[in-house]
Scaffold this active site. Structure first.
Site, PDB file in Angstrom:
ATOM      1  N   LYS A  84       5.485  -3.390  32.481  1.00  0.00           N
ATOM      2  CA  LYS A  84       3.416  -3.030  32.535  1.00  0.00           C
ATOM      3  C   LYS A  84       2.722  -2.613  31.377  1.00  0.00           C
ATOM      4  O   LYS A  84       3.919  -2.220  30.510  1.00  0.00           O
ATOM      5  CB  LYS A  84       3.206  -2.214  33.566  1.00  0.00           C
ATOM      6  N   ASP A 126       1.247   3.947  38.663  1.00  0.00           N
ATOM      7  CA  ASP A 126       1.374   2.664  38.197  1.00  0.00           C
ATOM      8  C   ASP A 126       1.955   2.164  39.782  1.00  0.00           C
ATOM      9  O   ASP A 126       1.528   0.975  39.348  1.00  0.00           O
ATOM     10  CB  ASP A 126       2.377   2.719  37.127  1.00  0.00           C
TER      11      ASP A 126
HETATM   12  P1  ATP Z   1       5.848   4.618  33.003  1.00  0.00           P
HETATM   13  O1  ATP Z   1       4.878   3.848  32.109  1.00  0.00           O
HETATM   14  O2  ATP Z   1       5.021   5.009  34.477  1.00  0.00           O
HETATM   15  O3  ATP Z   1       5.866   6.560  32.418  1.00  0.00           O
HETATM   16  P2  ATP Z   1       8.124   4.623  31.834  1.00  0.00           P
HETATM   17  O4  ATP Z   1       8.426   2.778  31.655  1.00  0.00           O
HETATM   18  O5  ATP Z   1       7.920   5.395  31.001  1.00  0.00           O
HETATM   19  O6  ATP Z   1       7.162   4.756  33.474  1.00  0.00           O
HETATM   20  P3  ATP Z   1      10.761   4.731  33.355  1.00  0.00           P
HETATM   21  O7  ATP Z   1      11.021   3.540  32.716  1.00  0.00           O
HETATM   22  O8  ATP Z   1       9.506   4.313  34.903  1.00  0.00           O
HETATM   23  O9  ATP Z   1       9.022   4.548  32.516  1.00  0.00           O
HETATM   24  O10 ATP Z   1      11.317   5.530  33.725  1.00  0.00           O
HETATM   25  C1  ATP Z   1      11.034   6.195  34.174  1.00  0.00           C
HETATM   26  C2  ATP Z   1      11.774   7.425  34.608  1.00  0.00           C
HETATM   27  O11 ATP Z   1      11.921   7.148  35.671  1.00  0.00           O
HETATM   28  C3  ATP Z   1      13.265   8.124  33.913  1.00  0.00           C
HETATM   29  O12 ATP Z   1      13.358   9.298  34.448  1.00  0.00           O
HETATM   30  C4  ATP Z   1      13.865   6.697  35.028  1.00  0.00           C
HETATM   31  O13 ATP Z   1      15.416   7.821  34.957  1.00  0.00           O
HETATM   32  C5  ATP Z   1      13.590   7.310  36.598  1.00  0.00           C
HETATM   33  N1  ATP Z   1      13.857   5.962  37.277  1.00  0.00           N
HETATM   34  C6  ATP Z   1      14.161   5.971  38.827  1.00  0.00           C
HETATM   35  N2  ATP Z   1      14.891   4.424  39.522  1.00  0.00           N
HETATM   36  C7  ATP Z   1      14.240   3.786  38.234  1.00  0.00           C
HETATM   37  C8  ATP Z   1      13.987   3.246  38.532  1.00  0.00           C
HETATM   38  N3  ATP Z   1      14.348   1.956  39.261  1.00  0.00           N
HETATM   39  N4  ATP Z   1      13.964   2.051  37.226  1.00  0.00           N
HETATM   40  C9  ATP Z   1      13.824   3.006  35.356  1.00  0.00           C
HETATM   41  N5  ATP Z   1      13.300   4.713  35.723  1.00  0.00           N
HETATM   42  C10 ATP Z   1      13.628   4.462  36.687  1.00  0.00           C
END
Ligand code: ATP
Length: 294
Positions: free
Chosen positions: A16, A143
């Site tokens: 996203k 999200d």
């Molecule tokens: P957002 O933009 O929704 O804040 P992000 O891209 O910054 O998300 P993610 O990659 O979704 O962050 O990771 C956020 C947290 O979720 C991390 O601490 C990660 O360890 C945890 N997590 C749990 N399951 C997953 C998964 N399947 N993929 C990625 N992260 C995960």
């Protein structure tokens, strides 16, 4: 009949991208209201699901090392929530191939959880409709609803209010992450306000790529200042992206630290990727395309 080793259901979980992100209010419960134009990239994780008596998860792919393999993984949390909600007694054997960087502002976990909900609905042949699935998803993360939708949308509220944005062109994008995870919570806590209703003009229907870029240039990501205070390298990424020939807009996505450069065509995009990789071999640099649509 599928072979024993063949996946039964395959779902992609596209990254996203917030093309802009205005924080319009802080709610009494501490959550923030947003107004954001969201698109989805060719860069994606992949989920394979097979019927099984209980849930299991196998992690693979270049970014799998950064996420929990056990019950805290958002894929398993989404799976259990759906099973409990609809009263399915069985489970699923799930394989997740991670390509999206973790804690990077690209919604990887939400994309995976959304793909799990969509995939299990198919695997179990559930009659649950999109709206109910989005309501369920919102309980797992802001999200989730937009990731379930998976097409360009204007996202408002804490993520529950979605309006389709039709007629966008495909967008050649250079994604760049300086290589350090940036958790979302501290970035939001660094917001100082004051917060006000979104002040950007409406986006015209069916914009050309250049018209979209002009509109975006007038907008912003309100999470950029607090994210830059926590991770100053974001400033360097944005400067270097903006300086690349053909870059129309450079901005951070979500709560960072991934930034994007929007390019006019795919040729310029590939050249820019080569040049930036030569300059910063330690950064994660990925050309991709965000899908527009009819
Ligand atoms: P957002 O933009 O929704 O804040 P992000 O891209 O910054 O998300 P993610 O990659 O979704 O962050 O990771 C956020 C947290 O979720 C991390 O601490 C990660 O360890 C945890 N997590 C749990 N399951 C997953 C998964 N399947 N993929 C990625 N992260 C995960």
């Amino acid at each position: 009949m599928p072979d024993a080793g063949e996946p039964v259901v395959v779902e992609t979980a596209p990254a996203k991208l917030n093309l802009d992100l205005l924080v319009t209010a802080r709610r009494a419960d501490g959550h923030h209201d947003l107004d954001s134009l969201v698109v989805f990239c060719e860069l994606a994780d992949r989920l394979e699901l097979r019927p099984a008596e209980s849930f299991s998860l196998v992690l693979e792919g270049p970014t799998a090392a950064g996420i929990p393999a056990g019950p805290d993984n958002l894929v398993l949390r989404a799976a259990r929530l759906l099973a409990e909600t609809v009263g399915v007694a069985g489970g699923a054997a799930i394989r997740l191939v991670k390509e999206i960087p973790v804690a990077a502002g690209l919604g990887g976990g939400s994309a995976d959880a959304a793909a799990a909900l969509r995939g299990l609905r198919r695997l179990w042949g559930l009659a649950i409709d999109d709206e109910r699935l989005r309501e369920l998803g919102l309980g797992l993360g802001a999200d989730l609803p937009v990731c379930l939708y998976g097409r360009p949308a204007r996202m408002r509220g804490i993520g529950e209010r979605l309006d389709p944005v039709r007629g966008l062109p495909d967008l050649p994008l250079l994604l760049v992450n300086p290589g350090r995870p940036l958790p979302t919570g501290p970035v939001f806590r660094g917001l100082t306000g004051p917060f006000r209703a979104a002040d950007r003009p409406p986006l015209r229907a069916g914009p050309s790529l250049v018209q979209l870029a002009v509109w975006l240039a007038e907008s912003r990501n309100d999470l950029e200042p607090p994210a830059r205070r926590l991770e100053p390298e974001i400033g360097r990424v944005l400067e270097d992206l903006a300086a690349l020939s053909g870059c129309l807009v450079a901005r951070m996505s979500g709560s960072g630290a991934t930034c994007f450069g929007l390019f006019g065509d795919r040729g310029e995009l590939q050249t820019a990727a080569l040049l930036l990789r030569r300059k910063h071999p330690d950064w994660w640099i990925r050309p991709t395309v965000a899908r527009g649509g009819p």
